[in-house]
Scaffold this motif. Structure first.
Motif, PDB file in Angstrom:
ATOM      1  N   ALA A 145      -1.163  63.328  20.322  1.00 49.68           N
ATOM      2  CA  ALA A 145      -0.285  62.167  20.486  1.00 49.68           C
ATOM      3  C   ALA A 145      -1.019  61.094  21.272  1.00 49.68           C
ATOM      4  CB  ALA A 145       0.983  62.582  21.233  1.00 49.68           C
ATOM      5  N   ASP A 146      -0.402  59.923  21.352  1.00 47.02           N
ATOM      6  CA  ASP A 146      -0.941  58.890  22.226  1.00 47.02           C
ATOM      7  C   ASP A 146      -0.882  59.396  23.657  1.00 47.02           C
ATOM      8  OD1 ASP A 146      -1.310  57.228  20.054  1.00 47.02           O
ATOM      9  OD2 ASP A 146       0.402  55.944  20.497  1.00 47.02           O
ATOM     10  N   GLU A 147      -1.880  59.025  24.430  1.00 47.50           N
ATOM     11  CA  GLU A 147      -1.967  59.449  25.826  1.00 47.50           C
ATOM     12  C   GLU A 147      -1.894  58.206  26.701  1.00 47.50           C
ATOM     13  OE1 GLU A 147      -4.682  62.539  28.373  1.00 47.50           O
ATOM     14  OE2 GLU A 147      -5.648  61.488  26.724  1.00 47.50           O
ATOM     15  N   TYR A 148      -1.107  58.299  27.771  1.00 45.32           N
ATOM     16  CA  TYR A 148      -0.912  57.157  28.662  1.00 45.32           C
ATOM     17  C   TYR A 148      -1.227  57.538  30.094  1.00 45.32           C
ATOM     18  CZ  TYR A 148       1.465  55.056  24.708  1.00 45.32           C
ATOM     19  OH  TYR A 148       1.750  54.542  23.476  1.00 45.32           O
ATOM     20  N   LEU A 149      -1.614  56.534  30.866  1.00 45.76           N
ATOM     21  CA  LEU A 149      -1.880  56.708  32.285  1.00 45.76           C
ATOM     22  C   LEU A 149      -1.151  55.639  33.081  1.00 45.76           C
ATOM     23  CD1 LEU A 149      -5.725  57.367  32.245  1.00 45.76           C
ATOM     24  CD2 LEU A 149      -3.943  59.027  32.695  1.00 45.76           C
ATOM     25  N   THR A 150      -0.864  55.966  34.321  1.00 41.92           N
ATOM     26  CA  THR A 150      -0.266  55.011  35.242  1.00 41.92           C
ATOM     27  C   THR A 150      -0.790  55.305  36.639  1.00 41.92           C
ATOM     28  OG1 THR A 150       1.816  53.986  35.952  1.00 41.92           O
ATOM     29  CG2 THR A 150       1.797  56.400  35.717  1.00 41.92           C
ATOM     30  N   ILE A 151      -0.566  54.399  37.523  1.00 45.28           N
ATOM     31  CA  ILE A 151      -0.948  54.599  38.915  1.00 45.28           C
ATOM     32  C   ILE A 151       0.009  55.610  39.529  1.00 45.28           C
ATOM     33  CG2 ILE A 151      -1.071  53.457  41.164  1.00 45.28           C
ATOM     34  CD1 ILE A 151      -1.861  50.885  39.641  1.00 45.28           C
ATOM     35  N   ASN A 152      -0.532  56.563  40.289  1.00 45.68           N
ATOM     36  CA  ASN A 152       0.339  57.518  40.991  1.00 45.68           C
ATOM     37  C   ASN A 152       1.227  56.780  41.969  1.00 45.68           C
ATOM     38  OD1 ASN A 152      -0.571  59.822  39.738  1.00 45.68           O
ATOM     39  ND2 ASN A 152      -2.082  60.287  41.299  1.00 45.68           N
ATOM     40  N   ARG A 153       2.457  57.233  42.045  1.00 41.69           N
ATOM     41  CA  ARG A 153       3.410  56.645  42.984  1.00 41.69           C
ATOM     42  C   ARG A 153       4.443  57.691  43.345  1.00 41.69           C
ATOM     43  NH1 ARG A 153       4.905  52.278  38.809  1.00 41.69           N
ATOM     44  NH2 ARG A 153       3.034  53.091  37.918  1.00 41.69           N
ATOM     45  N   PRO A 154       5.107  57.521  44.481  1.00 39.13           N
ATOM     46  CA  PRO A 154       6.178  58.449  44.849  1.00 39.13           C
ATOM     47  C   PRO A 154       7.332  58.369  43.851  1.00 39.13           C
ATOM     48  CG  PRO A 154       5.539  57.070  46.720  1.00 39.13           C
ATOM     49  CD  PRO A 154       4.848  56.521  45.508  1.00 39.13           C
TER      50      PRO A 154
END
Length: 171
Positions: A145-154
């Motif tokens: 599948a498409d893979e996504y990333l984001t900045i870690n956050r609480p």
């Protein structure tokens, strides 16, 4: 789909799953909504360099871009034919070859391609299956599948989310 299959289809190897379970780690799946496309990016190399620059402003962003063409064109095997990154990952952060945040910051010279890739593997989680094309790859060579990333956050910074416990059972 079993919890083990979920982890495999999200790009984790059986060895990594086993290693985490032996270390008494728990697996969680977080499903969340975001308010804009700026918060979550398709997992391509260019988007990763952008997220790294935002997540680690104290690290000179030229380190990522200096090796960008090589990272985009070479596999993990090409970059690390001896498998030192994965070997040191399993040995843990106390291993001399394990590239964690503090060790990366303390490098005296400009980081090599191997050191940058080790940092991305160990600190960011871009494992040996990651190739930066925006697709998740399984250890069996299947794109899932498409893979996504984001900045870690609480979690409390997410507007809406569901947190699910995963309990994989190994064969």
């Amino acid at each position: 789909m079993s919890h083990l299959e979920m982890l495999i289809h999200s790009g984790h190897t059986l060895d990594w799953i086993r290693h985490r379970l032996e270390g008494k780690r728990k697996f969680k799946l977080i499903v969340f909504s975001v308010s804009s496309d700026d918060e979550v990016k398709l997992a391509t190399w260019d988007n990763i360099f952008e997220l790294l620059s935002k997540s680690y402003p104290e690290i000179d962003s030229s380190f990522w871009y200096r090796h960008s063409n090589e990272l985009k064109q070479m596999t993990m095997q090409d970059i690390d034919p001896e498998g030192l990154i994965v070997k040191n990952y399993y040995l843990g952060p106390k291993s001399d070859g394990y590239m964690h945040y503090d060790r990366f910051l303390s490098l005296k010279d400009t980081p090599t391609l191997l050191q940058v890739r080790a940092f991305l593997h160990n600190q960011i989680g871009l494992n040996e299956l990651f190739d930066g094309n925006g697709k998740t790859m399984t250890h069996m060579g299947d794109e899932t599948a498409d893979e996504y990333l984001t900045i870690n956050r609480p979690l409390n910074e997410l507007n809406e989310y569901a947190l699910l416990d995963l309990n994989p059972i190994l064969p």
